[in-house]
Design a protein around this motif. Structure first.
Motif, PDB file in Angstrom:
ATOM      1  N   GLU A  23       0.597  -1.386   0.093  1.00  0.00           N
ATOM      2  CA  GLU A  23      -0.438   0.103   0.142  1.00  0.00           C
ATOM      3  C   GLU A  23       0.853   0.974   0.240  1.00  0.00           C
ATOM      4  O   GLU A  23       0.680   2.199  -0.625  1.00  0.00           O
ATOM      5  N   ASP A  26       3.108   1.834  -3.906  1.00  0.00           N
ATOM      6  CA  ASP A  26       1.671   1.720  -4.345  1.00  0.00           C
ATOM      7  C   ASP A  26       0.822   3.738  -3.877  1.00  0.00           C
ATOM      8  O   ASP A  26       0.905   4.360  -5.087  1.00  0.00           O
ATOM      9  N   LEU A  27       0.956   4.065  -2.664  1.00  0.00           N
ATOM     10  CA  LEU A  27       0.961   5.562  -2.141  1.00  0.00           C
ATOM     11  C   LEU A  27       1.715   6.648  -3.225  1.00  0.00           C
ATOM     12  O   LEU A  27       1.777   6.948  -3.534  1.00  0.00           O
ATOM     13  N   GLU A  28       2.915   5.975  -2.182  1.00  0.00           N
ATOM     14  CA  GLU A  28       4.622   6.363  -3.300  1.00  0.00           C
ATOM     15  C   GLU A  28       4.305   6.892  -4.572  1.00  0.00           C
ATOM     16  O   GLU A  28       4.867   7.628  -5.683  1.00  0.00           O
ATOM     17  N   ARG A  29       4.241   5.752  -5.669  1.00  0.00           N
ATOM     18  CA  ARG A  29       3.961   5.305  -6.881  1.00  0.00           C
ATOM     19  C   ARG A  29       2.744   6.762  -7.154  1.00  0.00           C
ATOM     20  O   ARG A  29       3.401   8.054  -8.722  1.00  0.00           O
ATOM     21  N   GLU A  30       1.755   6.867  -7.058  1.00  0.00           N
ATOM     22  CA  GLU A  30       0.097   7.985  -7.294  1.00  0.00           C
ATOM     23  C   GLU A  30       0.377   9.344  -6.589  1.00  0.00           C
ATOM     24  O   GLU A  30       0.540  10.347  -7.186  1.00  0.00           O
ATOM     25  N   LEU A  31       1.364   9.279  -5.638  1.00  0.00           N
ATOM     26  CA  LEU A  31       1.684  10.370  -5.224  1.00  0.00           C
ATOM     27  C   LEU A  31       3.037  11.403  -5.665  1.00  0.00           C
ATOM     28  O   LEU A  31       2.529  12.545  -6.514  1.00  0.00           O
ATOM     29  N   VAL A  33       3.155  11.010  -9.239  1.00  0.00           N
ATOM     30  CA  VAL A  33       2.510  11.091 -10.702  1.00  0.00           C
ATOM     31  C   VAL A  33       1.362  12.181  -9.812  1.00  0.00           C
ATOM     32  O   VAL A  33       1.738  13.467 -10.741  1.00  0.00           O
ATOM     33  N   PHE A  34       0.962  12.363  -9.076  1.00  0.00           N
ATOM     34  CA  PHE A  34       0.470  13.691  -8.134  1.00  0.00           C
ATOM     35  C   PHE A  34       1.120  15.234  -8.713  1.00  0.00           C
ATOM     36  O   PHE A  34       1.126  16.147  -8.963  1.00  0.00           O
TER      37      PHE A  34
END
Length: 160
Positions: A23, A26-31, A33-34
């Protein structure tokens, strides 16, 4: 003993601790991109306000529009940058007529920075366009999902 046998590899393979939760990956990857998108958007928005502005300028305008006049040291603290950095960014905004300095009524030796009328108008137009874009991108979301996203982002931004 051979010298090369003791040398560590130049580019060792990164290793993840076995207990690291997927998790958080996933958070690191999405942040990531954001944040990349946010930086690109800040640059676009700053240039829409004025073609000579750096990306960081939009954040300063946002802060001044939200809280009103502030000292440069308060702005530097809020953004977590040094006084020299904030001074340079404010000077650029001042040079294009978007902010101005006024004496601080609480301390005659200090100065407050505030949006000029021109700065307010330009910023407001760009902010309205940005809000229309957000509404368009999130048109298929439920209002409760948008509220939850805002709540969670606020929680993340407030965490120390």
């Amino acid at each position: 003993m051979d010298q090369s046998a003791r040398e560590e590899p130049v580019n060792p393979e990164p290793t993840e601790p076995e207990s690291f939760d997927p998790e958080f990956l996933d958070l690191e990857r999405e942040l990531a991109v954001f944040l990349r998108r946010a930086r690109a958007t800040s640059g676009e928005l700053a240039r829409e306000v004025h073609p000579d502005l750096e990306p960081a300028a939009y954040g300063l305008l946002t802060r001044l529009a939200h809280v009103g006049p502030q000292r440069a040291t308060e702005l530097a603290g809020y953004f977590g940058v040094g006084k020299a950095t904030i001074s340079r960014q404010l000077r650029a905004l001042e040079n294009v007529g978007l902010v101005e300095r006024e004496p601080d009524p609480a301390d005659g030796r200090a100065w407050l920075v505030r949006l000029t009328e021109e700065g307010q108008v330009r910023f407001s137009l760009v902010r309205q366009a940005r809000r229309r874009s957000h509404r368009s991108r999130l048109a298929s979301w439920e209002r409760s999902e948008i509220a939850e996203l805002a709540r969670l982002l606020h929680r993340l931004n407030s965490a120390e």
